[in-house]
Design an enzyme around this catalytic site. Structure first.
Site, PDB file in Angstrom:
ATOM      1  NE  ARG A  41      -4.186  -1.628   1.985  1.00 61.80           N
ATOM      2  CZ  ARG A  41      -5.152  -1.816   2.862  1.00 61.80           C
ATOM      3  NH1 ARG A  41      -5.006  -1.394   4.111  1.00 61.80           N
ATOM      4  NH2 ARG A  41      -6.271  -2.412   2.510  1.00 61.80           N
ATOM      5  N   GLY A 345      -8.662  -8.537   0.507  1.00 64.60           N
ATOM      6  CA  GLY A 345      -7.360  -8.650   1.146  1.00 64.60           C
ATOM      7  C   GLY A 345      -6.785 -10.054   1.060  1.00 64.60           C
ATOM      8  N   GLY A 368     -12.809  -3.817   1.566  1.00 57.97           N
ATOM      9  CA  GLY A 368     -14.246  -3.628   1.781  1.00 57.97           C
ATOM     10  C   GLY A 368     -14.819  -2.504   0.933  1.00 57.97           C
TER      11      GLY A 368
HETATM   12  P1  ADP Z   1     -11.192 -11.604   0.888  1.00 59.23           P
HETATM   13  O1  ADP Z   1     -10.352 -11.000   2.004  1.00 59.23           O
HETATM   14  O2  ADP Z   1     -10.368 -11.915  -0.317  1.00 59.23           O
HETATM   15  O3  ADP Z   1     -12.407 -10.778   0.586  1.00 59.23           O
HETATM   16  P2  ADP Z   1     -12.597 -13.322   2.736  1.00 59.23           P
HETATM   17  O4  ADP Z   1     -12.093 -12.496   3.859  1.00 59.23           O
HETATM   18  O5  ADP Z   1     -14.038 -13.291   2.440  1.00 59.23           O
HETATM   19  O6  ADP Z   1     -11.738 -13.020   1.403  1.00 59.23           O
HETATM   20  O7  ADP Z   1     -12.288 -14.851   3.010  1.00 59.23           O
HETATM   21  C1  ADP Z   1     -11.006 -15.323   3.169  1.00 59.23           C
HETATM   22  C2  ADP Z   1     -10.931 -16.478   4.103  1.00 59.23           C
HETATM   23  O8  ADP Z   1     -11.817 -17.517   3.754  1.00 59.23           O
HETATM   24  C3  ADP Z   1      -9.554 -17.049   4.055  1.00 59.23           C
HETATM   25  O9  ADP Z   1      -8.908 -16.762   5.264  1.00 59.23           O
HETATM   26  C4  ADP Z   1      -9.785 -18.544   3.832  1.00 59.23           C
HETATM   27  O10 ADP Z   1      -8.985 -19.331   4.667  1.00 59.23           O
HETATM   28  C5  ADP Z   1     -11.219 -18.697   4.227  1.00 59.23           C
HETATM   29  N1  ADP Z   1     -11.811 -19.887   3.635  1.00 59.23           N
HETATM   30  C6  ADP Z   1     -12.161 -20.131   2.370  1.00 59.23           C
HETATM   31  N2  ADP Z   1     -12.626 -21.394   2.248  1.00 59.23           N
HETATM   32  C7  ADP Z   1     -12.553 -21.958   3.461  1.00 59.23           C
HETATM   33  C8  ADP Z   1     -12.859 -23.233   3.997  1.00 59.23           C
HETATM   34  N3  ADP Z   1     -13.313 -24.188   3.219  1.00 59.23           N
HETATM   35  N4  ADP Z   1     -12.671 -23.448   5.299  1.00 59.23           N
HETATM   36  C9  ADP Z   1     -12.188 -22.474   6.080  1.00 59.23           C
HETATM   37  N5  ADP Z   1     -11.856 -21.254   5.644  1.00 59.23           N
HETATM   38  C10 ADP Z   1     -12.028 -20.996   4.352  1.00 59.23           C
HETATM   39 MG    MG Z   2     -10.662 -11.005   4.125  1.00 62.57          MG
END
Ligand code: ADP
Ligand code: MG
Length: 389
Positions: A41, A345, A368
């Protein structure tokens, strides 16, 4: 159209010898010793800083770090200012408070969240900030979904306020995804919880030609469909979210769910792994990733896309044996000829871990804010820089 009318550096006018307040997003992750763990960043803000300094402006950088609600040395921006100085090989002055701004061409202000008025969008704080500068540039798109004194109210206390280069690129790229995507538009949506992202899922069911679901957010859809999901991630709010998504007209034409899943007997790197195909998971097991057939199906859809938006890991990729599905998606996104936009993230962290961060069209730093923008919400920080204001 959310991108129309965003004021940019071209609208700033002459800033030679003037002081410009630049709102940056230096809310970077710190390691256990308090050092910068990932400076992406900070690096991404440098082009805007360079552009302003080439025009002769003196810069006062303002950012938040963490969520302190009072002065707290743990969240001081001083080490971040030092890190920036190292990156650009130049002096960066440090202002411990609004009343102690040192002279200099480049000065970083202490964490703006140390000021109680910041998160209430306090006009008095905005006026104090505005009095320090002749113009305002916001390059902190990741904070644009919050109406805070340094992101929103401030524009009423400076003569000119515009978006920086990074902010503008975020709004343009995300805006194009909404307005005129090259089709087919494919959204890959993962992450832990369907309830967290129902707005994004619904939005892409309207906009996209295909929505590929994965990760923890997909399991409630199986549960609602009457499949057994064992101990897989699922909560009441996500079941309700899945029911609502499935009840929408047209969902079944566009929504794809995994056809096979990797399941584990416990959530740990030494777990025993199996593939569930068709999906039917015993009580003692939990899904942790998409399995080979789904990886291949999804990769093919991504390869044939005109535009791909990816948000959310499709498995618990932080644990090495659970990362193969997310790696396969990342590779497909990196290899397709489509325009590719990655937001979130954890998705960004996954992409970076696989060394593919430079192989996408745009890696959003918006977190977000990017998701809210894509949901169609008007972000206060964007609205503040839009129009003739
Ligand atoms: P982003 O930050 O890209 O928007 P999120 O915060 O919504 O993504 O989700 C990320 C998290 O989801 C990761 O830490 C990942 O480990 C978790 N995740 C995805 N699939 C699973 C799963 N099957 N079991 C546990 N955690 C999961
Ligand atoms: Mg996240």
């Amino acid at each position: 159209m959310p991108t129309a009318g965003l004021r940019n550096l071209d609208d700033l006018g002459d800033v030679d010898g003037r002081r410009v307040l630049v709102r940056v997003d230096f809310n970077v992750p710190l390691d256990g010793a308090g050092a910068v763990a990932d400076d992406t960043r900070i690096r991404l803000a440098i082009p805007t800083l360079d552009a302003l300094r080439e025009r002769g402006a003196c810069l006062l950088l303002v950012s938040h770090l963490g969520r302190p609600d009072r002065r707290d040395p743990q969240w001081s921006l001083r080490p971040i200012a030092e890190h920036l100085a190292g990156l650009i090989s130049e002096d960066v002055g440090f202002a411990p408070s609004l009343d102690e701004i040192p002279a200099g061409a480049l000065v970083m202000l202490e964490n703006i969240r140390f000021e109680p008025g910041e998160t209430n969008n306090d006009p008095a704080l905005a006026a104090r900030l505005g009095a320090l500068a002749d113009a305002y540039v916001n390059d902190a798109f990741g904070s644009a979904h919050r109406a805070h004194a340094s992101t929103e109210a401030i524009v009423r206390h400076v003569e000119r306020s515009v978006a920086g280069l990074l902010f503008e690129r975020e709004v343009q790229t995300l805006g194009q995804l909404l307005d005129e995507p090259q089709r087919p538009l494919v959204a890959v949506l993962g992450g832990a919880k369907a309830a967290d992202k129902i707005g994004v899922i619904n939005r892409f069911l309207e906009l996209a030609d295909t929505v590929l679901l994965g990760g923890g957010m997909s399991y409630p859809f199986f549960a609602v469909g009457g499949r057994r999901i064992g101990r897989s991630l699922c909560d009441e709010a996500s079941l309700e979210a899945a029911r609502r998504v499935l009840a929408r007209p047209g969902t079944s034409d566009r929504l794809r769910l995994p056809v096979d899943l990797v399941i584990a007997d416990r959530f740990s790197a030494d777990a025993e792994l199996l593939v569930s195909d068709p999906i039917d998971i015993d009580d003692e097991w939990e899904a942790i990733d998409i399995a080979p057939r789904t990886r291949e199906l999804y990769a093919r859809v991504i390869a044939e896309a005109g535009t791909v938006f990816w948000n959310g890991p499709v498995g618990a990729f932080e644990i090495e044996p659970f990362a193969a599905g997310t790696h396969a998606i990342a590779r497909a996104v990196a290899e397709t000829d489509a325009i590719t936009v990655v937001g979130g993230g954890d998705s960004g962290a996954a992409l970076t871990r696989f060394g593919l961060q430079d192989d996408v069209t745009h890696l959003s730093t918006g977190g977000g804010a990017a998701l809210e923008f894509l949901e169609g919400n008007v972000l206060p920080g964007v609205a503040a820089l839009t129009g003739d204001g």
